[in-house]
Design an enzyme around this catalytic site. Structure first.
Site, mmCIF file in Angstrom:
data_model
loop_
_atom_site.group_PDB
_atom_site.id
_atom_site.type_symbol
_atom_site.label_atom_id
_atom_site.label_comp_id
_atom_site.label_asym_id
_atom_site.label_seq_id
_atom_site.Cartn_x
_atom_site.Cartn_y
_atom_site.Cartn_z
ATOM 1 N N ASN A 1 -43.041 31.669 14.730
ATOM 2 C CA ASN A 1 -42.450 32.470 13.660
ATOM 3 C C ASN A 1 -43.236 33.744 13.352
ATOM 4 O O ASN A 1 -42.815 34.537 12.518
ATOM 5 C CB ASN A 1 -42.262 31.631 12.390
ATOM 6 C CG ASN A 1 -43.559 31.118 11.827
ATOM 7 O OD1 ASN A 1 -44.610 31.198 12.464
ATOM 8 N ND2 ASN A 1 -43.498 30.580 10.621
ATOM 9 N N HIS B 1 -40.444 24.414 23.414
ATOM 10 C CA HIS B 1 -40.559 25.720 22.757
ATOM 11 C C HIS B 1 -41.468 26.673 23.541
ATOM 12 O O HIS B 1 -41.471 27.873 23.272
ATOM 13 C CB HIS B 1 -41.110 25.531 21.346
ATOM 14 C CG HIS B 1 -40.372 26.262 20.278
ATOM 15 N ND1 HIS B 1 -39.145 26.878 20.444
ATOM 16 C CD2 HIS B 1 -40.698 26.476 18.966
ATOM 17 C CE1 HIS B 1 -38.760 27.427 19.315
ATOM 18 N NE2 HIS B 1 -39.687 27.209 18.405
ATOM 19 N N ASN C 1 -36.670 31.596 15.631
ATOM 20 C CA ASN C 1 -37.675 32.206 14.754
ATOM 21 C C ASN C 1 -38.565 33.219 15.454
ATOM 22 O O ASN C 1 -39.036 34.165 14.826
ATOM 23 C CB ASN C 1 -38.514 31.133 14.082
ATOM 24 C CG ASN C 1 -37.731 30.388 13.028
ATOM 25 O OD1 ASN C 1 -36.818 30.937 12.417
ATOM 26 N ND2 ASN C 1 -38.067 29.134 12.818
ATOM 27 N N TYR D 1 -49.159 22.003 22.008
ATOM 28 C CA TYR D 1 -47.820 22.533 22.297
ATOM 29 C C TYR D 1 -47.625 22.947 23.751
ATOM 30 O O TYR D 1 -46.548 23.386 24.119
ATOM 31 C CB TYR D 1 -47.538 23.735 21.383
ATOM 32 C CG TYR D 1 -47.603 23.378 19.931
ATOM 33 C CD1 TYR D 1 -46.562 22.686 19.317
ATOM 34 C CD2 TYR D 1 -48.729 23.690 19.167
ATOM 35 C CE1 TYR D 1 -46.627 22.330 17.980
ATOM 36 C CE2 TYR D 1 -48.805 23.339 17.832
ATOM 37 C CZ TYR D 1 -47.746 22.658 17.240
ATOM 38 O OH TYR D 1 -47.820 22.294 15.922
#
Length: 190
Positions: free
Chosen positions: A66, A19, A112, A14
């Site tokens: 989250n 994000h 989130n 990631y």
């Protein structure tokens, strides 16, 4: 002391995704302030720094988006900080790339990471810097969009807006949310 948290997802998979824009801003703030005592503490990367002339903890939660609130809540309690001492930096797919939106509080807006923080702190009354990542129409598959890397043609714009977001965080800490909103809300100028 302020706690400045940039949100993202942990791990190499990631590292360059949309994000993780909050992580990028924390990296810039750490580099600018010659951050000290960088370490993994609990479920977060934490460094001591000076932001906007104030002592700050720079934080990157090392749990998935989250669950971002878990280490932030723990650090807030550990350092006896109030929600107003927190500044959260997040990506925002509702905003065009190159746009910032600073708010003193408000809903999670479907994010989130913000939802996790609000749920654990029991309040949405903390400043946040939302950094736009969308280009054109909203994506049909939001999860796939935010978990994708920025395309090569956007890299220079992203680098510029990350630096601009770091400037906005410093302004927010130094001069307050209202001044930061007046100066930085909207598309990047000049």
């Amino acid at each position: 002391m302020r706690l400045v948290a940039g949100l993202g997802n942990p791990g190499e998979r990631y590292r360059r995704t949309r994000h993780n824009l909050g992580f990028f801003v924390i990296d810039v703030l750490a580099a600018r302030s010659d951050a000290r005592a960088a370490r993994e503490e609990g479920e977060a990367w934490v460094a001591e720094a000076e932001v906007g002339g104030e002592p700050a903890l720079l934080v990157k939660p090392l749990l998935f988006m989250n669950r971002s609130g878990v280490p932030i809540d723990r650090l807030m309690v550990q350092h006896a900080l109030a929600p107003s001492d927190l500044v959260v930096v997040v990506d925002d797919a509702a905003l065009e790339i190159g746009t910032l939106r600073i708010r003193e509080g408000g809903s999670h807006g479907g994010h989130n990471g913000l939802r996790s923080i609000i749920d654990l702190l029991g309040t949405d009354d903390f400043p946040r810097v939302r950094v736009g990542i969308r280009k054109g129409d909203p994506p049909e598959d939001l999860a796939a969009f935010v978990l994708a890397d920025f395309p090569p043609e956007d890299v220079l714009v992203v680098q510029e807006v990350v630096g601009w977001a770091a400037d906005a965080v410093a302004c927010l800490v130094r001069e307050g949310a209202e001044e930061a909103m007046n100066r930085y809300n909207g598309p990047r100028r000049g």
